[in-house]
Design an enzyme around this catalytic site. Structure first.
Site: not given
Ligand code: FPP
Length: 246
Positions: A69, A21
Site C-alpha cells: 500500500n 477490501d
Molecule cells: C482496502 O480497500 C482497504 C485499505 C487498503 C485500507 C483499510 C483501512 C481502513 C478500513 C481504515 C483504517 C483502519 C483502521 C483500523 C484505522 P481499497 O482501498 O483497496 O478498495 P478498492 O479495492 O475498492 O480500491
C-alpha cells in the site's frame, strides 16, 4: 432466526483474520473520493470489533495497511495514516469499554513517528484488557515477516544460541509477529476478490476462507455472524479423512 442465534458458541473460531477490501470502489460508486471510503470503513471496523467482543472471539486481526500500500498515490497514503492516527486516538476509550486489547504487527518502524507514538500509547492503555485482542496489520506483508524470522534464526545460529537441527515449525512460528496468537481458523475477505495478498501466509496454512461480494464499508456484525455460521458448517480435516475426525 438471525445469524447470531445460529452460532454454536462452543465452536467459535478463536482467531478471525480479515482483509478489508472495497473502500475505494464503495466511495467511487457514490461519486466520492477514495478517502471517504476509508473513513466509512472505520465504522465497519468498530462494528466488527464490537461483534467479536460480544460473541467471544478472542483474536481479530485486520489488514489495515500492507507493505504494497506504500505504492499508492502519496495523498491516499497520507490520508490513511491520518485516519489511522485519528481512529487510534478516538477509539481507545471504546476499546477499554469493550475490554479489547490493541496490538499491531508489521514493520511498525516504517510508519510516521506520530503514528508509532500514538499506537504505542493506545497499546499500553489497553494492555490489561482480556475479552479480545484486536491486531492491526500495519505496513505488513507475510513475506517480509517470514524473511525477518529467517534472519533472526540465522543470527541465533551464527551466535551459537540455537542448533540448526533444533529449528522446527514451532520454533519458526515463535519468531513471527503473531507469536502470542493461535493461527486464524477463519479468514474473511470482502469485495469479491479471491486473493490472500501477502497476508499471514504461514499462519493460514489450514485457515478456512470466506469471500463475500459485500464491500468493506457495508460489512456489519450480521455479515460477520453469517461468515461464522458458514465456517461452522465446514468440516476441517487437516489432511485426514472424515471417519478419522471423531
Ligand atoms: C482496502 O480497500 C482497504 C485499505 C487498503 C485500507 C483499510 C483501512 C481502513 C478500513 C481504515 C483504517 C483502519 C483502521 C483500523 C484505522 P481499497 O482501498 O483497496 O478498495 P478498492 O479495492 O475498492 O480500491
Amino acid at each position: 432466526m438471525g445469524f447470531k442465534e445460529q452460532i454454536d458458541k462452543s465452536r467459535l473460531p478463536e482467531h478471525i483474520a480479515i482483509i478489508m477490501d472495497g473502500n475505494g470502489r464503495w466511495a467511487k460508486n457514490q461519486g466520492k473520493f477514495r478517502s471517504f471510503g476509508h473513513e466509512s470503513g472505520v465504522l465497519s471496523v468498530k462494528d466488527i470489533v464490537e461483534g467479536c467482543a460480544d460473541i467471544g472471539v478472542k483474536y481479530l486481526t485486520i489488514y489495515a495497511f500492507s507493505t504494497e500500500n506504500w505504492n499508492r498515490p502519496i495523498e491516499e497514503v497520507n490520508a490513511l495514516m491520518e485516519l489511522l492516527i485519528a481512529t487510534i486516538n478516538n477509539e481507545t476509550d471504546t476499546l477499554n469499554k469493550n475490554n479489547v486489547r490493541l496490538n499491531a504487527i508489521g514493520d511498525i518502524a516504517s510508519l510516521p513517528q506520530k503514528c508509532i507514538d500514538d499506537l504505542k500509547s493506545a497499546m499500553e492503555e489497553t494492555s490489561k484488557n482480556t475479552s479480545c485482542t484486536l491486531t492491526l496489520a500495519l505496513s505488513y506483508s507475510a513475506r517480509w515477516e517470514i524473511v525477518e524470522a529467517a534472519k533472526k534464526l540465522a543470527r541465533q545460529a551464527l551466535d551459537q544460541k540455537i542448533n540448526i537441527d533444533e529449528i522446527t515449525e514451532k520454533v519458526f512460528s515463535s519468531q513471527l509477529t503473531t507469536v502470542d496468537m493461535p493461527d486464524p481458523e477463519l479468514m474473511i475477505r470482502t469485495s469479491g476478490e479471491h486473493r490472500i495478498s501477502n497476508y499471514l501466509l504461514w499462519q493460514m496454512a489450514y485457515t478456512e476462507f470466506y469471500f463475500t461480494e459485500t464491500l468493506w464499508p457495508d460489512f456489519r456484525k450480521e455479515d460477520l455472524f453469517e461468515a461464522i455460521v458458514d465456517y461452522q458448517k465446514r468440516e476441517r480435516r487437516f489432511g485426514k479423512i472424515s471417519e478419522q475426525l471423531n
